[in-house]
Motif scaffolding. Structure first.
Motif, short mmCIF file in Angstrom:
data_model
loop_
_atom_site.label_atom_id
_atom_site.label_comp_id
_atom_site.label_asym_id
_atom_site.label_seq_id
_atom_site.Cartn_x
_atom_site.Cartn_y
_atom_site.Cartn_z
N PRO A 97 33.46 45.51 19.33
CA PRO A 97 32.74 46.70 19.81
C PRO A 97 33.21 47.98 19.16
CG PRO A 97 34.43 46.10 21.38
CD PRO A 97 34.43 45.03 20.31
N ASN A 98 33.26 48.00 17.84
CA ASN A 98 33.67 49.21 17.15
C ASN A 98 32.53 49.85 16.39
OD1 ASN A 98 36.36 49.02 17.95
ND2 ASN A 98 36.79 47.55 16.34
N TYR A 99 31.32 49.41 16.68
CA TYR A 99 30.19 49.92 15.93
C TYR A 99 29.23 50.58 16.91
CZ TYR A 99 32.18 46.81 12.50
OH TYR A 99 33.05 46.18 11.65
N GLY A 100 29.11 51.88 16.81
CA GLY A 100 28.23 52.59 17.71
C GLY A 100 26.82 52.07 17.62
N GLY A 101 26.22 51.78 18.74
CA GLY A 101 24.84 51.33 18.75
C GLY A 101 24.69 49.82 18.67
N THR A 103 24.52 46.10 19.74
CA THR A 103 24.18 45.54 21.05
C THR A 103 25.12 44.43 21.46
OG1 THR A 103 22.63 44.01 20.00
CG2 THR A 103 21.75 46.11 20.78
N ASN A 104 26.09 44.09 20.60
CA ASN A 104 27.04 43.06 20.96
C ASN A 104 26.35 41.77 21.39
OD1 ASN A 104 29.43 44.57 20.50
ND2 ASN A 104 28.99 45.68 22.37
N ASP B 102 30.78 51.43 25.48
CA ASP B 102 30.66 50.72 24.20
C ASP B 102 31.13 51.56 23.04
OD1 ASP B 102 27.74 48.55 24.53
OD2 ASP B 102 29.77 48.46 25.34
N LEU B 103 30.71 52.81 23.01
CA LEU B 103 31.04 53.66 21.87
C LEU B 103 32.52 53.99 21.83
CD1 LEU B 103 27.99 56.08 21.80
CD2 LEU B 103 28.36 54.00 20.50
N GLY B 105 34.77 51.85 22.09
CA GLY B 105 35.48 50.69 21.57
C GLY B 105 35.85 49.66 22.61
N THR B 106 35.39 49.85 23.82
CA THR B 106 35.68 48.83 24.83
C THR B 106 34.52 47.85 24.88
OG1 THR B 106 34.66 50.15 26.57
CG2 THR B 106 37.02 50.42 26.22
N TYR B 107 34.76 46.75 25.47
CA TYR B 107 33.70 45.76 25.58
C TYR B 107 33.53 45.41 27.05
CZ TYR B 107 30.97 41.56 25.34
OH TYR B 107 29.99 40.62 25.52
#
Lengths: 118, 121
Positions: A97-101, A103-104, B102-103, B105-107
């Motif tokens: 989760p290091n990419y803005g936007g 959707t994972n 999310d932005l 860096g957490t999940y």
């Protein structure tokens, strides 16, 4: 692109013996990796996750998995199987989760059905 | 963990009819919901991703006019299978997550519903 390969569609163990469920991944990015368990008529439950911290990850119900980048593997293990562990297990990959936007999105393996014999 | 419910748990319908499946997050705000389908002895395949208040994003090969997704509130998403046919028979599973953070860096974990078994005769 990302994918996961679960090497065994079925695994059968005796109660009290070790469990090994194998998973190999492919990812163009630094991956997040997960193991989910699916019991009949129940929602998938997260067992454990790897998100770039410690490579040995401990989860619920005594399960653990080790991220090995050199082998692109994330095998799930448990020292001693219990009857209640019988279920379908899915190895899952996603982007960190290091990419803005982003959707994972979760990419699921084909699953391994674990049977535990008394 | 958080709870996600689905309703109905199973449904049988005639070919050509439409079926609506509900997915609810019971104790958290689900800014993002996902719909998957799972064929027997196969893995989960992502059908679409929906963010509250906006149109769903469909995966390649999924017909958006056949599988209508509505995510009108932070706790409810619906999947409507329109003009269902026997080949649409499957196990449909939703998941929900709170995308806040999310932005940074957490999940935030996806929580899965128990699934809905659709059989089209």
């Amino acid at each position: 692109a990302q994918s996961v390969t679960q090497l065994d569609s079925h695994v059968s163990v005796s109660e009290g013996t070790p469990v090994l469920l194998r998973c190999n991944y492919s990812s163009s990015y630094s991956p997040s990796l997960f193991w989910y368990v699916q019991h009949p008529n129940k929602g998938l439950q997260l067992l454990l996750k790897y998100t770039s911290a410690a490579t040995l990850v401990k989860g619920i119900n005594g399960f653990e998995a080790e991220f090995k980048k050199s082998e692109t593997s994330f095998h799930l293990t448990k020292p001693s199987a219990h009857m209640s562990d019988a279920a379908e297990y899915f190895c899952v990959v996603s982007r960190l989760p290091n990419y803005g936007g982003a959707t994972n999105k979760l990419i699921f393996g084909t699953g391994t059905l674990l049977a535990v014999q008394p | 963990g958080a709870v996600v419910s689905q309703h109905p748990s199973w449904v049988i319908c005639k070919s050509g009819t439409s079926v609506k499946i509900e997915c609810r997050s019971l104790d958290f705000q689900a800014t993002t919901m996902f719909w998957y389908r799972q064929f027997p002895k196969q893995s989960l395949m992502l059908m679409a991703t929906s963010n509250e208040g906006s149109k769903a994003t469909y995966e390649q090969g999924v017909e958006k006019d056949k599988f209508l997704i509505n995510h009108a509130s932070l706790t409810l998403s619906t999947l409507t299978v329109t003009s269902a046919h026997p080949e649409d028979s499957s196990f449909y599973i939703c998941s929900a997550r709170d995308s806040f953070g999310d932005l940074a860096g957490t999940y935030n974990e996806q929580f899965f519903g128990p699934g809905t078994r659709l059989t089209v005769l």
